[in-house]
Design a protein around this motif. Structure first.
Motif, PDB file in Angstrom:
ATOM      1  N   TYR A 253       0.816  -1.218   0.000  1.00 52.54           N
ATOM      2  CA  TYR A 253       0.000   0.000   0.000  1.00 52.54           C
ATOM      3  C   TYR A 253       0.851   1.270   0.000  1.00 52.54           C
ATOM      4  N   PHE A 258      -1.116   2.353  -4.877  1.00 54.87           N
ATOM      5  CA  PHE A 258      -2.166   2.575  -3.881  1.00 54.87           C
ATOM      6  C   PHE A 258      -2.127   3.939  -3.196  1.00 54.87           C
ATOM      7  N   THR A 259      -0.959   4.602  -3.147  1.00 51.28           N
ATOM      8  CA  THR A 259      -0.872   5.825  -2.345  1.00 51.28           C
ATOM      9  C   THR A 259      -1.898   6.899  -2.718  1.00 51.28           C
ATOM     10  N   PHE A 261      -4.928   6.529  -3.480  1.00 53.17           N
ATOM     11  CA  PHE A 261      -6.192   6.186  -2.828  1.00 53.17           C
ATOM     12  C   PHE A 261      -6.114   6.486  -1.325  1.00 53.17           C
ATOM     13  N   ILE A 262      -4.986   6.090  -0.731  1.00 57.70           N
ATOM     14  CA  ILE A 262      -4.823   6.315   0.708  1.00 57.70           C
ATOM     15  C   ILE A 262      -4.878   7.819   0.996  1.00 57.70           C
ATOM     16  N   TYR A 273      -3.085   7.977   7.897  1.00 59.23           N
ATOM     17  CA  TYR A 273      -2.695   6.572   7.745  1.00 59.23           C
ATOM     18  C   TYR A 273      -1.404   6.351   8.513  1.00 59.23           C
ATOM     19  N   ARG A 284      -6.646   0.359   4.145  1.00 59.80           N
ATOM     20  CA  ARG A 284      -6.168  -0.637   3.178  1.00 59.80           C
ATOM     21  C   ARG A 284      -7.325  -1.421   2.563  1.00 59.80           C
ATOM     22  N   ALA A 287      -8.904   0.829  -0.067  1.00 62.54           N
ATOM     23  CA  ALA A 287      -8.034   1.026  -1.236  1.00 62.54           C
ATOM     24  C   ALA A 287      -7.957  -0.255  -2.063  1.00 62.54           C
ATOM     25  N   ASP A 288      -8.029  -1.387  -1.387  1.00 67.95           N
ATOM     26  CA  ASP A 288      -7.993  -2.660  -2.113  1.00 67.95           C
ATOM     27  C   ASP A 288      -9.341  -2.973  -2.757  1.00 67.95           C
ATOM     28  N   LEU A 337     -14.358   7.212  -5.454  1.00 68.60           N
ATOM     29  CA  LEU A 337     -13.000   6.798  -5.835  1.00 68.60           C
ATOM     30  C   LEU A 337     -12.917   6.436  -7.315  1.00 68.60           C
TER      31      LEU A 337
END
Ligand code: ATP
Ligand code: MG
Length: 875
Positions: A253, A258-259, A261-262, A273, A284, A287-288, A337
């Motif tokens: 992540y 992924f960053t 989204f985080i 986070y 997580r 984001a997943d 998202l």
């Protein structure tokens, strides 16, 4: 190196070794009863491994969208809790179909990782299959020897069948494998414990990145292994894990996949986070999961209540719930998202960008309805908690927790958290027991056991003749028995067949297999991967006989009417509603056609009429079918042919045209030679199936004729009933207005009656201590009258407690109403009282502390209600 570049580098590396790049197949699997979602790169090549199909290229490289949330490979519970298992992930792979084997696979993997990507050699470990006595397999000496040439022996680990023997499912292609693991710990930690001891021990920093599978066997249903006709290489490298290793991060992540989204979630929630384990998991998970949800919707699978749709719904709910509980998201947030998804993945997976709005709409709708359920569930849990407090109970039962899980989608940990907050514990064992019970129930309902194929003729590729003929001379290549609860079923494969196998929404053909001595009914035809499987009522006595395979002509012909009508309607819809109309699902059989398509509002009467008119015009024009087989896909697209999302198209496709200016579609189905055969087209219903998806059902030819005949008969009956009036519409209007007048009169009479009843009842109040009690049996026309009566009595008699046991048109009903001061003084609760009394009429109900009602089944119990209430309140 950025993620995008890492992906391209992989493909280019293998292209330089003469591999052909092929695009990812859809994530949602069709035509394979053993699999719901693609769970490995090899799925789309299963037929090539089994020898059912000759691969077009002997060396291939790809990046495959995978989902591991059900069946043999299910990582869902790990996702978000750890930092390297995803629901949806990309699997990079290189493939050899009967070409190179272990040597090249091993050498190239090492070259790519250490030379090209520059991963440190002293952080890598490799594993080799140690052998397995139950499968009578020795260790993989060959792989060991190749590895020994490039890595020191102390970096080679012997692995068990669990880790080093790859199988797609319970049956199918499989073989020993060599995994490559990387140790991503800090130097300090490494000094404390050697990486070797941590491989395959679920250490979050010592993880598997690449698996090189050497396909050698086919696992049969009896568990035994059979050598495959040719040997293959199938490798799978988790893209997200590779990026993490190259970008030197301690979590997937933290990579640039992924960053974004985080960061978005941090901003939206106002939380950071990396500060609290529980909220980190929520970051997580979301984001997943947004990736799994978006990719499956893009490939045509909408969230729903069963099978693959239900899996998606559960993933979505898991994400919403984590957001709700840990990030305080009380309103829909996931759908926001979607733009980020499009910008992150739209380039390599264009379907995500092209369907962005649609995906967002579907997600938002699901979120809204789940948040409502979540709310209802919380309320239910709230009232259970207060009841438990009253009774002094401390443990929330497993049954309740299971009901919350099953109907409200509450995961156990949420229920347990809420229970703990209120000082209760939870009976987890009881919950698990309920869960087991349900599993057993559903297992019993769906259990079937598929036997191995019994070979009759030498395996050859199957010839499908059904576009041109409805009968053929055929031989059985193989058959098998499927044992189900209901009994045995039989499946067989023919060398040539006119039977169309269910696909593209069109149902499978039925018909007969005839030999000199037998007539066997074919009850269905389905595809399994690329095999055409006939379902038959019984097995022939002599399977090696020559058969005439004969399709049920009438059924096929009616089905073709509906399939062609579907194409005409699809074009008509686009003309009338606009180009945003996309097919979302379709069913075509001999009775009707059902068509789901994206469109955001209800169709008006006029729009429906316009579509019907356009289609019927095309039918009357008697347009001839223009069928072209084996058109290169690029050429078909140039012709403007409509293709479907989530459909797997080969390099060559079939194009079906009815008037090049009107309807051109990629389609494998069967169609009428001239549209005139369809006769007539009529839409019978239009409605919504999901957010942004409408469903039309329509009929043609014989069914349409029947439909109009029935309408006409109905009208005739109406005339009959009304004694053949001149103007039927006027006659009905007159009847209705007469009825309204009568109803008004009746209402007045009811009111008068209720007034009389009330008058009598007021005189029946009895004194008890300092308050008044009325317990009476009454008879009233409807429940509303009962409620009204109860309220009026309460308002007219001060400080009263009233129990009415009513006969409402033959059905028992109880109403309890209590003055507020009495509730405060005596602690009465109308809800509890009514539930208790309702037992006498075999019923139930509830309400508020001051007013509650209950209905029941046993009218004869009303006197007991009265006597029980007298005991309680006057005794
Ligand atoms: P693990 O033991 O870590 O679960 P696996 O043995 O299930 O991995 P394979 O089935 O061999 O993995 O899949 C090949 C590669 O795909 C793995 O080496 C890994 O890099 C990646 N992979 C497997 N499962 C996941 C997942 N859930 N999320 C991300 N990557 C995965
Ligand atoms: Mg795994």
């Amino acid at each position: 190196m950025e993620a995008k570049q890492i992906r391209t580098t992989f493909i280019e590396f293998f292209q330089s070794k003469a591999h052909q790049f092929v695009p990812s197949s859809p994530i949602v699997v069709k035509n394979d009863p053993t699999l719901m979602f693609t769970n490995a790169g090899m799925n789309q090549f299963k037929d090539a491994f089994l020898g059912n199909e000759t691969p077009k290229f002997s060396r291939v490289a790809n990046s495959q969208k995978c989902l591991r949330v059900s069946g043999k490979h299910n990582d869902l519970e790990e996702v978000g809790v750890d930092t390297y298992h995803h629901t949806m992930f990309e699997m990079l792979g290189n493939w050899s179909f009967g070409d190179y084997f272990k040597k090249e696979a091993i050498e190239w993997a090492w070259e790519l990782l250490t030379d090209v990507y520059q991963l440190p050699k002293d952080r890598l470990y490799v594993s080799v299959f140690e052998g397995d006595s139950s499968d009578k397999l020795g260790m993989d000496q060959e792989a060991f020897d190749f590895w020994k040439k490039i890595v020191p022996e102390d970096r080679i680990i012997m692995g068990s069948k669990k880790d080093n023997f790859w199988e797609m499912g319970d049956t199918g292609p499989c073989g020993p494998c060599s995994e490559i693991h990387i140790d991503l710990r800090t130097d300090e930690e490494i000094a404390k414990a050697p990486g070797r001891s941590l491989v395959n021990q679920d250490h979050p920093q010592v993880i598997e990145i690449w698996n090189l599978v050497f396909m050698q066997f086919n696992r049969l249903a009896d568990g035994s292994l059979k050598e495959l006709p040719a040997k293959h290489v199938d490798t799978g490298m988790g893209f997200e894990r590779l990026v993490r290793a190259i970008q030197q991060k301690s979590s997937n992540y933290d990579t640039d996949i992924f960053t974004p989204f985080i960061s978005y979630l941090e901003e939206k929630s106002g939380k950071k986070y990396g500060q609290d384990e529980q909220t980190d998991i929520a970051f997580r998970v979301i984001a997943d999961h947004i990736r799994a949800i978006s990719f499956t919707i893009a490939d045509g699978q909408l969230p729903s209540n069963n099978k693959a749709g239900y899996v998606i719904r559960r993933i979505l709910r898991r994400a919403v719930r984590y957001g709700y509980t840990f990030l305080d998201f009380q309103s829909p947030f996931l759908y926001e998202l979607c733009p980020l998804m499009a910008s992150q993945f739209g380039e390599i997976f264009p379907e995500i960008r092209e369907q962005q709005d649609f995906i967002a709409k579907v997600i938002q709708e699901e979120e809204t309805s789940f948040l409502r359920t979540l709310d209802n569930g919380l309320k239910m849990l709230g009232s259970i908690k207060s009841e438990m407090k009253e009774k002094g109970e401390k443990v929330l039962s497993g049954k309740v927790a299971f009901e919350l899980y099953d109907t409200y989608g509450f995961p156990l940990d949420l229920t347990s958290l809420i229970a703990r907050e209120s000082g209760f514990s939870l009976d987890e064992k009881g919950f698990q027991a309920e869960m087991e019970k349900q599993k057993t129930r559903s297992r019993a309902a769906s259990e079937s056991e598929t036997g191995d194929w019994v070979q009759v003729e030498e395996e050859s590729s199957v010839e499908f003749l059904g576009y041109d003929q409805l009968e053929s001379e055929s031989k059985i290549i193989k058959y098998r028995i499927v044992k189900e609860k209901k009994g045995e079923k039989y499946q067989l494969v023919l060398d040539r067949t006119p039977f169309y196998a269910e696909s593209g929404g069109q149902v499978g053909d039925t018909g007969w297999l005839l030999s000199d001595s037998e007539k066997i009914r074919v009850i269905d035809t389905k595809k399994e991967n690329d095999l055409i499987v006939h379902f038959v009522e019984k097995l022939p006595q002599d399977p090696s006989a020559l058969f005439t395979a004969s399709v049920d002509r009438q059924k096929r012909s009616l089905t073709m009417n509906n399939h062609t009508a579907t194409h005409l309607m699809h074009s008509a819809l686009r003309e009338v509603l606009g180009d945003h109309v996309q097919q979302r699902g379709s069913l075509v059989n001999e009775r009707l056609l059902r068509f789901d398509f994206s469109h955001f509002s209800k169709m008006t009467e006029e729009e429906i009429e316009q579509v019907e008119k356009l289609v019927n015009e095309k039918i009357r024009e008697n347009v001839p079918l223009l069928e072209r087989r084996n058109v290169p896909i690029a050429e078909a697209k140039n012709m403007g042919a409509t293709a479907l999302f989530g459909e797997k198209y080969g390099d060559f496709v079939r194009v079906i045209t009815f008037d090049p200016d009107f309807s051109v579609e990629l389609c494998g189905g069967t169609h009428v030679p001239f549209t005139g055969q369809i006769g007539f087209f009529k839409i019978t219903s239009e409605g919504s199936v999901a957010s942004g998806v409408r469903r039309i059902e329509a009929i043609t030819s014989v069914e349409a004729e029947n439909y109009f005949r029935q309408q006409e008969d109905l009208l005739k009956e109406v005339y009959d009933i009304l004694k053949n009036p001149k103007d039927v519409k006027k006659a009905i209007e007159a009847l209705l207005s007469e009825r309204n007048e009568l109803k008004k009169e009746l209402d007045v009479l009811h009111l008068e009656k209720a007034g009389q009843v009330k008058g009598q009842l007021i005189s029946q109040f009895e004194e008890k201590d300092d308050h008044k009690v009325l317990i009476a049996q009454v008879s009233l026309p409807n429940v509303d009258a009962l409620k009204k009566l109860a309220y009026e009595l309460k308002n007219e008699v001060e400080k009263s407690l009233i129990v009415l046991a009513a006969d409402i048109d033959g059905k028992p009903q109880i109403a309890v109403i209590i003055d507020e001061t009495l509730i405060a003084e005596k602690g009465y609760n109308a809800g509890q009282i009514v539930r208790d009394l309702a037992k006498e009429i075999q019923g139930g109900g509830g309400g508020q502390p001051f007013f509650a009602t209950a209905g029941g089944k046993n009218l004869g119990g009303l006197p007991q209600v009265v006597s029980k209430a007298r005991e309680l309140f006057l005794g």
